[in-house]
Design an enzyme around this catalytic site. Structure first.
Site, mmCIF file in Angstrom:
data_model
loop_
_atom_site.group_PDB
_atom_site.id
_atom_site.type_symbol
_atom_site.label_atom_id
_atom_site.label_comp_id
_atom_site.label_asym_id
_atom_site.label_seq_id
_atom_site.Cartn_x
_atom_site.Cartn_y
_atom_site.Cartn_z
ATOM 1 N N LYS A 132 52.587 -27.556 93.059
ATOM 2 C CA LYS A 132 53.195 -28.431 94.058
ATOM 3 C C LYS A 132 53.494 -29.798 93.443
ATOM 4 O O LYS A 132 54.587 -30.317 93.558
ATOM 5 C CB LYS A 132 52.258 -28.562 95.265
ATOM 6 C CG LYS A 132 52.776 -29.515 96.318
ATOM 7 C CD LYS A 132 51.889 -29.529 97.550
ATOM 8 C CE LYS A 132 52.282 -30.688 98.461
ATOM 9 N NZ LYS A 132 51.506 -30.743 99.681
ATOM 10 N N GLU A 188 45.239 -28.261 84.651
ATOM 11 C CA GLU A 188 45.065 -26.850 84.288
ATOM 12 C C GLU A 188 46.414 -26.159 84.104
ATOM 13 O O GLU A 188 46.654 -25.439 83.134
ATOM 14 C CB GLU A 188 44.290 -26.105 85.396
ATOM 15 C CG GLU A 188 42.827 -26.476 85.518
ATOM 16 C CD GLU A 188 42.591 -27.661 86.450
ATOM 17 O OE1 GLU A 188 43.527 -28.465 86.641
ATOM 18 O OE2 GLU A 188 41.459 -27.788 86.963
ATOM 19 N N GLY A 224 49.064 -27.212 99.722
ATOM 20 C CA GLY A 224 48.924 -26.184 98.685
ATOM 21 C C GLY A 224 48.310 -24.905 99.229
ATOM 22 O O GLY A 224 48.785 -23.801 98.969
ATOM 23 N N ARG A 225 47.241 -25.034 100.012
ATOM 24 C CA ARG A 225 46.544 -23.838 100.505
ATOM 25 C C ARG A 225 47.270 -23.176 101.671
ATOM 26 O O ARG A 225 46.821 -22.164 102.185
ATOM 27 C CB ARG A 225 45.105 -24.203 100.877
ATOM 28 C CG ARG A 225 44.980 -25.373 101.832
ATOM 29 C CD ARG A 225 43.551 -25.901 101.859
ATOM 30 N NE ARG A 225 43.396 -27.088 102.685
ATOM 31 C CZ ARG A 225 43.592 -28.329 102.279
ATOM 32 N NH1 ARG A 225 43.983 -28.559 101.032
ATOM 33 N NH2 ARG A 225 43.409 -29.357 103.081
ATOM 34 N N GLU A 279 38.447 -26.204 101.708
ATOM 35 C CA GLU A 279 39.185 -27.404 101.310
ATOM 36 C C GLU A 279 39.723 -28.097 102.568
ATOM 37 O O GLU A 279 39.914 -29.312 102.594
ATOM 38 C CB GLU A 279 40.335 -27.047 100.351
ATOM 39 C CG GLU A 279 40.760 -28.199 99.463
ATOM 40 C CD GLU A 279 41.731 -27.807 98.357
ATOM 41 O OE1 GLU A 279 42.892 -27.502 98.668
ATOM 42 O OE2 GLU A 279 41.339 -27.799 97.180
ATOM 43 N N HIS A 282 25.789 -2.771 99.534
ATOM 44 C CA HIS A 282 24.793 -2.462 98.505
ATOM 45 C C HIS A 282 24.379 -3.700 97.727
ATOM 46 O O HIS A 282 23.786 -3.588 96.655
ATOM 47 C CB HIS A 282 25.341 -1.381 97.569
ATOM 48 C CG HIS A 282 25.569 -0.085 98.281
ATOM 49 N ND1 HIS A 282 24.582 0.856 98.445
ATOM 50 C CD2 HIS A 282 26.650 0.393 98.932
ATOM 51 C CE1 HIS A 282 25.058 1.881 99.139
ATOM 52 N NE2 HIS A 282 26.321 1.620 99.463
ATOM 53 N N LYS A 323 38.298 -34.554 88.948
ATOM 54 C CA LYS A 323 39.481 -34.502 88.071
ATOM 55 C C LYS A 323 39.544 -35.763 87.216
ATOM 56 O O LYS A 323 39.822 -35.707 86.015
ATOM 57 C CB LYS A 323 40.764 -34.460 88.921
ATOM 58 C CG LYS A 323 41.035 -33.173 89.642
ATOM 59 C CD LYS A 323 42.393 -33.279 90.336
ATOM 60 C CE LYS A 323 42.635 -32.152 91.304
ATOM 61 N NZ LYS A 323 43.844 -32.331 92.108
HETATM 62 O O1 F6P Z 1 42.669 -29.713 93.333
HETATM 63 C C1 F6P Z 1 43.016 -29.199 94.557
HETATM 64 C C2 F6P Z 1 44.475 -28.954 94.667
HETATM 65 O O2 F6P Z 1 45.136 -30.156 94.881
HETATM 66 C C3 F6P Z 1 44.782 -27.947 95.750
HETATM 67 O O3 F6P Z 1 44.844 -28.498 96.998
HETATM 68 C C4 F6P Z 1 46.040 -27.351 95.263
HETATM 69 O O4 F6P Z 1 46.291 -26.145 95.900
HETATM 70 C C5 F6P Z 1 45.724 -27.208 93.800
HETATM 71 O O5 F6P Z 1 45.006 -28.377 93.488
HETATM 72 C C6 F6P Z 1 46.896 -27.061 92.891
HETATM 73 O O6 F6P Z 1 47.779 -28.140 93.010
HETATM 74 P P1 F6P Z 1 49.255 -28.053 92.474
HETATM 75 O O7 F6P Z 1 49.949 -26.955 93.192
HETATM 76 O O8 F6P Z 1 49.856 -29.381 92.755
HETATM 77 O O9 F6P Z 1 49.195 -27.776 91.002
#
Ligand code: F6P
Length: 563
Positions: free
Chosen positions: A211, A217, A283-284, A369, A400, A527
């Site tokens: 987003k 990452e 995002g979620r 979240e 189980h 972060k």
């Molecule tokens: O760190 C949390 C977050 O901001 C989430 O809310 C989001 O889904 C995820 O990181 C990834 O963010 P992006 O889509 O901006 O890479």
């Protein structure tokens, strides 16, 4: 201007719920015995979902009081505000319009928010995603060597990963033959290394989904994937090392999904190969936006439209159904009941459908979240507990492993059981007694909810001939609450319905608690510190000296042992 939240604990309904709780002696056995209409009265259909709430620890009075609580905190008004596009994400000053992503083409009246024709923008972007998906599916989209795509690798994390991977797994039977989607999310180098290890670069397409296009990452993994692509293509003689050849390779093997198209261009991806969405999609809450491009490629536009239609059916139910019959509202209120009056800390989600094996993980981000908050949307502290821990595994594996604690432990764990009538793979145990294996799975689904609800008394255990000293260990107390959700089959539409159901459950809880369910400031500090710590790990003495003693010790351990 958003009104301040109403403190739920000051409402009349809250006081009455507290008094009601003090009087209530949960007795699912007795309640079912005395009330033959209970199951029918407390079972609701929403779209294709058949939701049985009757094994919850509630009476009609409890539900009526919970509905009054919703009324007193202004739930209906907040629902309208969300669907209308009011800026209910207060701390980020944004609208919350994931429901707009699944409005059907031509829906009336048109949704226009401020100067944005939301419907037009959503349909235009969807058309772009679908056209691209068709090009990949048909083989028209080619890599640098002229070969069609066989593997799509989605690089993203959080909402840019969990929704797409969960839905891809859930809808595996709908995936076009010859196409595979893989997912890279973790910054652990193992993730990308293992994911691409056996891939042919000539037939691999990377989707960088972010987003913000600023997530460490994802950007690191995208760069690693790009380096891998260049290296592998060069090793096969498919490209030379020139800038032009490399740019050409990226143009053929990388697309992006983001709200920050300028950053996409800076990464080297042609904006013509980028799909957008808007800041009003959290995002979620984004699997039904362009973030679902990998899914659209896998299952195709027609199925993706069915997926969206499923969401929309539940949206309509949520927006228009009176609270007393409104399934997401009732389920959200039940969760409030368990958290705030019965002291539940966690909530299990137990799919009796292997294809939903990533659904609990997906729900963890959606719910935790969203509702893991300690201040309300006006910055004042919450006045009661919020945000239970969501967790789960597919049945019967969970049986189980951890069901022991749910059945006989000391903690109350409300659980949602999910199953479908028609399996994706209708196998029979032909070498055994010929049983329909799906029926064995469903027998477990039903057995567990019954055992949790009704338990087994000491007298019943004795009547089975159990030795007296073993009786206590074999008693099942019962009155362990569950909701059973069934659907005809795990279709794209049903999956959309399930997701929308939980989105709205989460929203309802957030409204009662007065919190902003759409921000996520709690992920920021870690972060920031990670960026400060990276130099210390790399050997920067000043960065190391700035750390606390524990962190310093761990960094030193790392540096001493790293080979
Ligand atoms: O760190 C949390 C977050 O901001 C989430 O809310 C989001 O889904 C995820 O990181 C990834 O963010 P992006 O889509 O901006 O890479």
């Amino acid at each position: 201007m958003t009104r301040p939240p109403i403190d739920p604990t000051t409402t009349t309904a809250w006081q009455e719920l507290a008094a009601h709780h003090a009087r209530l002696v949960p007795d699912l056995r007795g309640w079912f015995r005395a009330d033959p209409g209970r199951a029918e009265r407390l079972t609701f259909d929403v779209g294709d979902l058949h939701v049985d709430l009757s094994k919850n620890l509630v009476t009609d009075e409890t539900l009526a009081l919970l509905v009054r609580l919703a009324e007193e905190v202004g739930l209906t008004e907040r629902v309208e505000a969300m669907f209308r596009g009011d800026r209910i994400n207060v701390t980020e000053d944004r609208s919350v319009l994931h429901t707009a992503l699944r409005r059907p083409a031509g829906a009336t009246p048109r949704l226009v928010v401020g100067d944005q024709d939301v419907d037009a923008d959503v349909q235009a972007e969807l058309a772009k995603v679908f056209a691209f998906a068709e090009r990949v599916r048909s083989g028209e989209w080619r890599g640098v060597t002229g070969e069609p795509v066989r593997t799509v690798v989605n690089i993203g994390i959080g909402g840019s990963d969990l929704g797409p991977v969960m839905a891809y797994e859930a809808l595996a039977p709908y995936v076009q033959e010859g196409l595979e989607v893989r997912f890279v999310s973790n910054i652990d180098p193992t993730d990308v290394a293992r994911t691409v290890a056996d891939l042919d670069p000539a037939t691999t397409l990377f989707i960088v989904a972010s987003k913000t296009f600023g997530t460490l990452e994802t950007l690191v993994n995208a760069r690693l994937a790009r380096a891998w692509l260049w290296e592998q293509l060069a090793a096969r003689g498919a490209i030379d090392g020139s800038e032009t050849a490399r740019a050409d390779a990226v143009a053929h093997h990388f697309v992006a999904v983001s709200t920050a198209l300028d950053k996409v261009a800076a990464f080297g991806i042609d904006p013509a190969n980028a799909f957008g969405f808007w800041d009003w999609v959290g995002g979620r809450y984004s699997v039904d936006s362009a973030i679902g491009t990998s899914l659209a490629i896998a299952i195709g536009p027609e199925r993706f439209r069915e997926f969206l239609a499923g969401f929309h059916a539940v949206d309509e139910h949520f927006r228009t159904t009176p609270l007393a019959r409104n399934v997401p509202a009732l389920m959200g209120l039940l969760n409030v009941w368990y958290v705030n009056f019965l002291g539940a800390h966690t909530h299990a989600v137990l799919p009796y459908a292997q294809l939903l094996h990533r659904f609990p993980a997906y729900l963890q981000q959606l719910t935790m979240e969203s509702n893991g908050k300690r201040v309300r949307w006006d910055g004042t502290p919450v006045t009661c507990d919020t945000g239970e821990v969501f967790w789960g595994e597919p049945g019967t594996n969970g049986q189980h492993a951890f069901y022991q604690l749910i059945h006989q432990g000391t903690r109350l764990i409300p659980a949602d059981f999910i199953a479908v009538a028609t399996p994706a793979y209708p196998l029979r145990d032909t070498e055994g007694d010929g049983a329909d294996v799906h029926e064995l799975l469903l027998a477990n689904f039903l057995a567990q909810t019954a055992a949790l609800a009704f338990g087994r008394t000491a007298d019943e255990v004795r009547a089975e001939g159990t030795r007296e000293d073993l009786v206590p260990a074999r008693v099942f107390p019962g009155n362990r609450p569950t909701t059973s959700i069934m659907a005809p089959a795990l279709t794209p539409s049903v999956l959309g319905q399930l997701i929308a159901l939980y989105e709205h459950i989460t929203f309802v809880q957030g409204i009662v608690w007065g919190i902003d369910s759409f921000d996520q400031w709690g992920v920021e500090l870690g972060k920031k510190l990670a960026l400060e710590l990276a130099p210390a790990l790399a050997g920067d003495a000043d960065a190391l000296a700035a750390q606390d003693a524990s962190t310093r010790g761990l960094v030193e351990y790392y540096r001493a042992h790293r080979r």
